[in-house]
Design an enzyme around this catalytic site. Structure first.
Site, PDB file in Angstrom:
ATOM      1  N   VAL A   5       0.866  -1.185   0.000  1.00 54.49           N
ATOM      2  CA  VAL A   5       0.000   0.000   0.000  1.00 54.49           C
ATOM      3  C   VAL A   5       0.900   1.231   0.000  1.00 54.49           C
ATOM      4  CG1 VAL A   5      -1.747   1.313   1.263  1.00 54.49           C
ATOM      5  CG2 VAL A   5      -1.843  -1.194   1.257  1.00 54.49           C
ATOM      6  N   GLY A   7       1.364   5.107   0.603  1.00 55.95           N
ATOM      7  CA  GLY A   7       0.755   6.220   1.329  1.00 55.95           C
ATOM      8  C   GLY A   7       1.447   7.527   1.029  1.00 55.95           C
ATOM      9  N   TYR A   8       0.630   8.554   0.819  1.00 58.73           N
ATOM     10  CA  TYR A   8       1.182   9.895   0.558  1.00 58.73           C
ATOM     11  C   TYR A   8       0.587  10.926   1.506  1.00 58.73           C
ATOM     12  CZ  TYR A   8      -3.283  10.220  -1.910  1.00 58.73           C
ATOM     13  OH  TYR A   8      -4.632  10.197  -2.204  1.00 58.73           O
ATOM     14  N   GLY A   9      -0.381  10.502   2.322  1.00 56.01           N
ATOM     15  CA  GLY A   9      -1.080  11.438   3.208  1.00 56.01           C
ATOM     16  C   GLY A   9      -1.074  10.933   4.639  1.00 56.01           C
ATOM     17  N   GLU A  85     -11.493   5.701   3.085  1.00 54.12           N
ATOM     18  CA  GLU A  85     -11.300   6.552   1.907  1.00 54.12           C
ATOM     19  C   GLU A  85     -12.578   6.663   1.065  1.00 54.12           C
ATOM     20  OE1 GLU A  85      -8.362   8.135   1.807  1.00 54.12           O
ATOM     21  OE2 GLU A  85      -7.910   7.038   3.639  1.00 54.12           O
TER      22      GLU A  85
HETATM   23  C1  BEZ Z   1      -2.914   8.070   2.345  1.00 55.35           C
HETATM   24  O1  BEZ Z   1      -1.956   8.383   1.667  1.00 55.35           O
HETATM   25  O2  BEZ Z   1      -3.298   8.731   3.297  1.00 55.35           O
HETATM   26  C2  BEZ Z   1      -3.591   6.766   2.052  1.00 55.35           C
HETATM   27  C3  BEZ Z   1      -3.138   5.993   1.016  1.00 55.35           C
HETATM   28  C4  BEZ Z   1      -3.743   4.771   0.771  1.00 55.35           C
HETATM   29  C5  BEZ Z   1      -4.786   4.344   1.574  1.00 55.35           C
HETATM   30  C6  BEZ Z   1      -5.223   5.130   2.614  1.00 55.35           C
HETATM   31  C7  BEZ Z   1      -4.641   6.354   2.864  1.00 55.35           C
END
Ligand code: BEZ
Length: 170
Positions: A5, A7-9, A85
């Site tokens: 997974v 993630g960028y946030g 999400e």
């Molecule tokens: C995020 O970057 O916050 C994120 C990315 C994938 C799944 C849920 C959150």
């Protein structure tokens, strides 16, 4: 088989998913922007906050983190992320680069332009003012921005858009 997974946030500083490994990772030709409305985390339907999505921009790079979710936890993790999400985001597969394990095909969630919560571009001051007054069930919109900025700085990641908005808020 595991699931990666990207993630960028908020997942960078609050993963809340089970994982067996996590590495810094780069998505080429993508960039983070506070262009997505948040009705369910950092704002409300009547007064949406501004949260991140990824937008495709040639030549830019998004530095984030990739998490390896073990096979036994994939199904529960997908349900959890689909729920977290749900406000306009869609699943998307991206190829991201890591130092440790090379190129990884990873799942992420992107809010595409024109989804029901889309806010789009605005000047940095407008975005910062909007974030300053927004709150939702997950807390204040300012905390969302500054927690991410702190986490990126701790990883020695410089992101011009995040730094500009965080600088206006601090
Ligand atoms: C995020 O970057 O916050 C994120 C990315 C994938 C799944 C849920 C959150």
């Amino acid at each position: 088989m595991s699931l990666w997974v990207f993630g960028y946030g908020s997942i960078i500083w609050r993963p809340d998913i089970p994982y067996t490994a996590a590495y810094r990772a780069t998505a080429a030709n993508w960039s983070r922007r506070f262009w997505q409305g948040s009705h369910d985390h950092r704002g409300t339907a009547d007064s949406p906050g501004r949260v991140l999505t990824l937008v495709p921009i040639k030549g830019e790079r998004c530095e984030g983190r990739v998490f390896e979710v073990p096979d036994s936890a994939i199904s529960a993790t997908l349900s959890l992320l689909d729920y977290r999400e749900k406000n306009g985001y869609e699943r998307q597969q991206l190829c991201v680069e890591t130092v440790e394990v090379g190129t990884v095909e990873a799942l992420t969630y992107i809010a595409p332009e024109h989804n029901e919560a889309w806010l789009g571009d605005a000047g940095s001051q407008v975005i910062a003012d909007h974030i300053r007054k927004s709150h939702g069930p997950s807390g204040s919109n300012i905390d969302y921005v500054l927690s991410l900025h702190d986490a990126l700085l701790a990883d020695n990641i410089h992101d011009a858009h995040i730094a500009e908005i965080a600088g206006l808020l601090r």
